[in-house]
Design an enzyme around this catalytic site. Structure first.
Site, mmCIF file in Angstrom:
data_model
loop_
_atom_site.group_PDB
_atom_site.id
_atom_site.type_symbol
_atom_site.label_atom_id
_atom_site.label_comp_id
_atom_site.label_asym_id
_atom_site.label_seq_id
_atom_site.Cartn_x
_atom_site.Cartn_y
_atom_site.Cartn_z
ATOM 1 N N SER A 47 0.799 -1.230 0.000
ATOM 2 C CA SER A 47 0.000 0.000 0.000
ATOM 3 C C SER A 47 0.833 1.284 0.000
ATOM 4 O O SER A 47 0.348 2.333 -0.410
ATOM 5 C CB SER A 47 -0.924 0.011 1.221
ATOM 6 O OG SER A 47 -0.162 -0.194 2.397
ATOM 7 N N ASP A 370 -3.622 7.496 8.346
ATOM 8 C CA ASP A 370 -4.710 6.601 8.756
ATOM 9 C C ASP A 370 -4.282 5.512 9.733
ATOM 10 O O ASP A 370 -4.934 4.487 9.823
ATOM 11 C CB ASP A 370 -5.335 5.957 7.514
ATOM 12 C CG ASP A 370 -4.321 5.109 6.761
ATOM 13 O OD1 ASP A 370 -3.159 5.023 7.211
ATOM 14 O OD2 ASP A 370 -4.685 4.515 5.726
ATOM 15 N N HIS A 373 -0.350 4.569 7.159
ATOM 16 C CA HIS A 373 0.267 5.265 6.020
ATOM 17 C C HIS A 373 0.495 6.745 6.304
ATOM 18 O O HIS A 373 -0.206 7.336 7.122
ATOM 19 C CB HIS A 373 -0.635 5.103 4.788
ATOM 20 C CG HIS A 373 -1.028 3.682 4.556
ATOM 21 N ND1 HIS A 373 -2.242 3.182 4.966
ATOM 22 C CD2 HIS A 373 -0.357 2.656 4.008
ATOM 23 C CE1 HIS A 373 -2.310 1.897 4.657
ATOM 24 N NE2 HIS A 373 -1.174 1.554 4.077
#
Ligand SMILES: *[C@@H]1O[C@H](CO)[C@@H](O)[C@H](O)[C@H]1NC(C)=O
Ligand SMILES: *[C@@H]1O[C@H](CO)[C@@H](O)[C@H](O)[C@H]1NC(C)=O
Length: 409
Positions: A47, A370, A373
């Site tokens: 991610s 979040d 990240h």
């Protein structure tokens, strides 16, 4: 109201001019990069560098496709795990290249300047933890991509199999598609970026493994990365940039997952034992890459020390304009603004209690977006630090001295 409307207009006019200028300098950069810098990037990862891969595979199942993801820069979700651009976006922009399109994204993708094989949740170990597209699958996807590009670009080459014959006839029909594919020599000239491994740590932690137990299998993770570089080398790649592991003991995710008391924390509010696991991994990675360099002598293999960079950022966050280190901007309000059960942007009723994510008013003050990240602001800071060259081991002369890197705004 009239006044603020006017300010808005002025703001967007300013942005527009800025974009036009930036557009002009992009054209200039693209002219410059040919021959001097990297014409393409092939990225592998999770991610941290997913520009829409997991969304393309599983539309409507991924948090990053919902607000407030993307709100700061794109003003809408752009399937990235941040409020704006990722580090990989800043890298491509500085190099004068467009954003990387995900390999899995059909219809709109343009792969002339590279492709992104990263998907959120991916591991190096051959397990399906959050994403089925682990590093090995990403490498196989790359090999398939390269084979098909070569079949279309070099239709006369006799060494191609059955699939390629189909592609050959398709190539003449759809020749305009060729413009969306890299030139054959780009596979040799490209920068291969590899930013993966973080999920291999959390895969163990979520199963209740101790730091020592996770350290037992981390050498296998490093071996997986090294093996992947070797395969990319034999596929023609020569320039490799590999991310090491960040200080994981500072993430709201780790601080929430691991039960701890105040005494377990260091002066920055991090779990030192969990940072040590990152250091353990990085030392092993650094040593393995040194060995690989002597094996693949005509290549450039550079480690990017996100650990040192982020440790420095956490220590001196005030100087760099950040107020919050271990607290997420977006999440369920609590000590770390993070709840393992409720993602940023979501709301859920658990045992008759509603847990609703909220978003901070100024993401620029936060390093973490979040819980896992980084924010656009932190990513921009990291990109700027990256391009000083200080955090590369060894020195990455081709990127720093020859790339004519554009400014980051
Ligand atoms: C990697 O190892 C070399 C020595 O082999 C050392 O000089 C360098 O500082 C190490 N880099 C990192 C980021 O640990
Ligand atoms: C939730 O509320 C309902 C209705 O008030 C009640 O019947 C139920 O027992 C509650 N459940 C829990 C887990 O508290």
């Amino acid at each position: 109201m009239g006044k603020s409307e006017q300010q808005n207009k002025m703001g967007s006019a300013g942005r527009l001019t800025h974009r036009l200028l930036w557009g002009a300098s992009l054209v200039l950069c693209i002219a410059l990069v040919n021959g001097s810098c990297f014409p393409a990037i092939f990225n592998f990862g999770d991610s941290q560098s997913d520009t829409g891969g997991i969304h393309a595979a599983f539309p409507s199942f991924t948090p990053a496709e919902f607000p407030p993801y993307g709100e700061t820069y794109f003003q809408q979700p752009q399937f990235r795990y941040s409020d704006g651009r990722l580090l990989i976006d800043f890298i491509t922009t500085a190099m004068g290249l467009p954003f990387l399109d995900p390999y899995l994204q059909s219809v709109t993708s343009d792969f002339y300047h590279g492709a992104n094989f990263a998907t959120a949740g991916a591991t190096v170990l051959p397990v399906t933890y959050l994403s089925p597209f682990n590093f090995n699958i990403q490498l196989l996807q790359f090999m398939e991509f390269q084979k098909n590009v070569m079949a279309i670009r070099n239709p006369k080459s006799g060494t191609l199999g059955r699939t390629s014959t189909t592609i050959k006839s398709a190539a003449s029909t759809y020749s305009e598609k060729v413009h969306r594919l890299p030139l054959p020599e780009f596979f040799n000239q490209a920068l291969y970026t590899i930013c993966i491994g973080g999920n291999d740590f959390t895969y163990g932690y979520t199963k209740g493994k101790s730091p020592a137990e996770v350290e037992e299998y981390l050498p296998q993770v490093v071996d997986g990365i090294v093996g992947g570089i070797r395969r990319l080398y034999y596929a023609g790649g020569r320039h490799f940039l590999i991310w090491d592991a960040e200080p994981q003991g500072c993430l709201p995710y780790t601080l929430t997952l691991i039960h701890h008391s105040e005494q377990d924390l260091d002066e920055h509010g991090c779990l030192p034992r969990y940072n040590q696991v990152s250091v353990f991994f990085n030392t092993y990675l650094n040593n393995s890459l040194t060995e690989l360099r002597s094996e693949l002598q005509d290549s450039t293999i550079v480690m990017f020390s996100t650990y040192d960079l982020k440790a420095d950022l956490i220590m001196h966050h005030n100087t760099h304009g950040f107020k919050h280190v271990n607290r997420a901007c977006c999440g369920v309000p609590n000590e770390f603004n993070y709840d393992l059960r409720v993602a940023c942007g979501m709301s859920q009723v658990i045992d008759n209690v509603t847990f609703a994510s909220t978003t901070c008013s100024d993401p620029n003050e936060y390093i973490v977006w979040d819980g896992v990240h980084t924010t656009e602001a932190a990513n921009r800071y990291i990109a700027k630090q990256m391009f000083t060259g200080k955090f590369f081991y060894p020195r990455f002369s081709k990127l720093i001295d020859y790339c004519n890197l554009g400014p980051l705004t």
